[in-house]
Design a protein around this motif. Structure first.
Motif, PDB file in Angstrom:
ATOM      1  N   LEU A  68       0.813  -1.224   0.000  1.00  0.00           N
ATOM      2  CA  LEU A  68       0.000   0.000   0.000  1.00  0.00           C
ATOM      3  C   LEU A  68       0.845   1.272   0.000  1.00  0.00           C
ATOM      4  O   LEU A  68       0.386   2.327  -0.440  1.00  0.00           O
ATOM      5  CB  LEU A  68      -0.947   0.022   1.193  1.00  0.00           C
ATOM      6  N   THR A  69       2.057   1.193   0.487  1.00  0.00           N
ATOM      7  CA  THR A  69       2.913   2.386   0.442  1.00  0.00           C
ATOM      8  C   THR A  69       3.354   2.689  -0.983  1.00  0.00           C
ATOM      9  O   THR A  69       3.792   3.800  -1.271  1.00  0.00           O
ATOM     10  CB  THR A  69       4.169   2.257   1.324  1.00  0.00           C
ATOM     11  N   LEU A  70       3.246   1.691  -1.859  1.00  0.00           N
ATOM     12  CA  LEU A  70       3.623   1.852  -3.266  1.00  0.00           C
ATOM     13  C   LEU A  70       4.990   2.518  -3.419  1.00  0.00           C
ATOM     14  O   LEU A  70       5.167   3.431  -4.217  1.00  0.00           O
ATOM     15  CB  LEU A  70       2.543   2.622  -4.030  1.00  0.00           C
ATOM     16  N   ASN A  71       5.934   2.060  -2.618  1.00  0.00           N
ATOM     17  CA  ASN A  71       7.310   2.571  -2.672  1.00  0.00           C
ATOM     18  C   ASN A  71       7.382   4.085  -2.580  1.00  0.00           C
ATOM     19  O   ASN A  71       8.119   4.739  -3.302  1.00  0.00           O
ATOM     20  CB  ASN A  71       8.018   2.074  -3.930  1.00  0.00           C
ATOM     21  N   GLY A  72       6.596   4.642  -1.667  1.00  0.00           N
ATOM     22  CA  GLY A  72       6.657   6.073  -1.419  1.00  0.00           C
ATOM     23  C   GLY A  72       5.827   6.920  -2.352  1.00  0.00           C
ATOM     24  O   GLY A  72       6.051   8.124  -2.471  1.00  0.00           O
ATOM     25  N   TYR A  73       4.856   6.310  -3.005  1.00  0.00           N
ATOM     26  CA  TYR A  73       4.001   7.044  -3.942  1.00  0.00           C
ATOM     27  C   TYR A  73       3.297   8.189  -3.236  1.00  0.00           C
ATOM     28  O   TYR A  73       2.835   8.052  -2.114  1.00  0.00           O
ATOM     29  CB  TYR A  73       2.966   6.091  -4.560  1.00  0.00           C
ATOM     30  N   LYS A  74       3.195   9.309  -3.901  1.00  0.00           N
ATOM     31  CA  LYS A  74       2.551  10.503  -3.339  1.00  0.00           C
ATOM     32  C   LYS A  74       1.046  10.450  -3.603  1.00  0.00           C
ATOM     33  O   LYS A  74       0.546  10.977  -4.587  1.00  0.00           O
ATOM     34  CB  LYS A  74       3.149  11.773  -3.950  1.00  0.00           C
ATOM     35  N   TYR A  75       0.316   9.804  -2.712  1.00  0.00           N
ATOM     36  CA  TYR A  75      -1.127   9.658  -2.866  1.00  0.00           C
ATOM     37  C   TYR A  75      -1.830  11.006  -2.996  1.00  0.00           C
ATOM     38  O   TYR A  75      -2.793  11.137  -3.728  1.00  0.00           O
ATOM     39  CB  TYR A  75      -1.723   8.933  -1.657  1.00  0.00           C
ATOM     40  N   ASP A  76      -1.339  12.007  -2.271  1.00  0.00           N
ATOM     41  CA  ASP A  76      -2.038  13.291  -2.268  1.00  0.00           C
ATOM     42  C   ASP A  76      -2.016  13.994  -3.621  1.00  0.00           C
ATOM     43  O   ASP A  76      -2.750  14.949  -3.834  1.00  0.00           O
ATOM     44  CB  ASP A  76      -1.517  14.213  -1.167  1.00  0.00           C
ATOM     45  N   TYR A  77      -1.214  13.519  -4.557  1.00  0.00           N
ATOM     46  CA  TYR A  77      -1.186  14.096  -5.893  1.00  0.00           C
ATOM     47  C   TYR A  77      -1.980  13.262  -6.894  1.00  0.00           C
ATOM     48  O   TYR A  77      -1.942  13.535  -8.082  1.00  0.00           O
ATOM     49  CB  TYR A  77       0.257  14.246  -6.389  1.00  0.00           C
ATOM     50  N   ASP A  78      -2.673  12.241  -6.428  1.00  0.00           N
ATOM     51  CA  ASP A  78      -3.368  11.336  -7.339  1.00  0.00           C
ATOM     52  C   ASP A  78      -4.795  11.109  -6.862  1.00  0.00           C
ATOM     53  O   ASP A  78      -5.036  10.363  -5.907  1.00  0.00           O
ATOM     54  CB  ASP A  78      -2.610  10.006  -7.403  1.00  0.00           C
TER      55      ASP A  78
END
Length: 183
Positions: free
Chosen positions: A99-109
């Motif tokens: 779920l961390t998606l290797n540090g993916y920036k969820y707030d931009y998606d």
């Protein structure tokens, strides 16, 4: 042979390089599609999930593949994994890491944030904190996971509704976790 693969008769390698990049994109898209299809079909099969989660983690290291995973509904699938396998600690650990998606920036998606909301991922990860309060590895992984997925107002509100802030602070204190939190 080697000279022909590096340059065509005019000495132009641009088309060949473009073909290589296009081939890599096609391979990436195929790999993501296969993992997502298998994950959706086998979400209740613990043996299959144990094999699929590391593949998701590995694919998410590539930004383009990560976006394809999100667009393909990976967050919803991972939410289902957390629901179905809530008593299987190795799967819980891998699902939270995925779920961390290797540090993916969820707030931009917006798509990723919507999937977090739809899948109730925040509440599911909070349930992990509640269910395993003395397991440091799970606590660290769940807190790190939450630090990524609480992007967006609705997901932060879900964290607050579930008393997640208090649970996170308790976990940080109890297990001496070092993390930066977005709230």
């Amino acid at each position: 042979f080697f000279a022909r693969t590096m340059a065509d008769e005019d000495g132009d390698i641009g088309e060949d390089v473009g073909e290589v990049e296009q081939g890599a994109e096609q391979k990436r898209a195929k790999a993501v599609k296969e993992v997502l299809e298998k994950a959706a079909q086998k979400v209740t099969d613990s043996r299959a999930v144990v094999e699929i989660l590391p593949q998701i983690i590995q694919l998410s290291a590539d930004k383009a593949a990560c976006k394809l995973l999100i667009d393909g509904g990976v967050v919803n699938i991972l939410g289902t994994v957390l629901k179905v396998h809530c008593h299987n600690t190795p799967i819980i650990l891998s699902a939270c890491k995925a779920l961390t998606l290797n540090g993916y920036k969820y707030d931009y998606d917006a798509v990723a944030m919507q999937q977090v909301k739809e899948s109730s991922a925040v509440g599911l990860v909070i349930n992990v904190l509640k269910r395993y309060p003395d397991d440091r590895e799970i606590q660290v992984t769940a807190v790190q996971c939450l630090s990524y997925i609480v992007a967006g107002k609705e997901n932060r509100e879900a964290l607050e509704r579930e008393n997640g802030v208090e649970l996170i602070l308790d976990s940080i204190s109890r297990h001496s976790i070092r993390t930066s939190l977005p709230f």
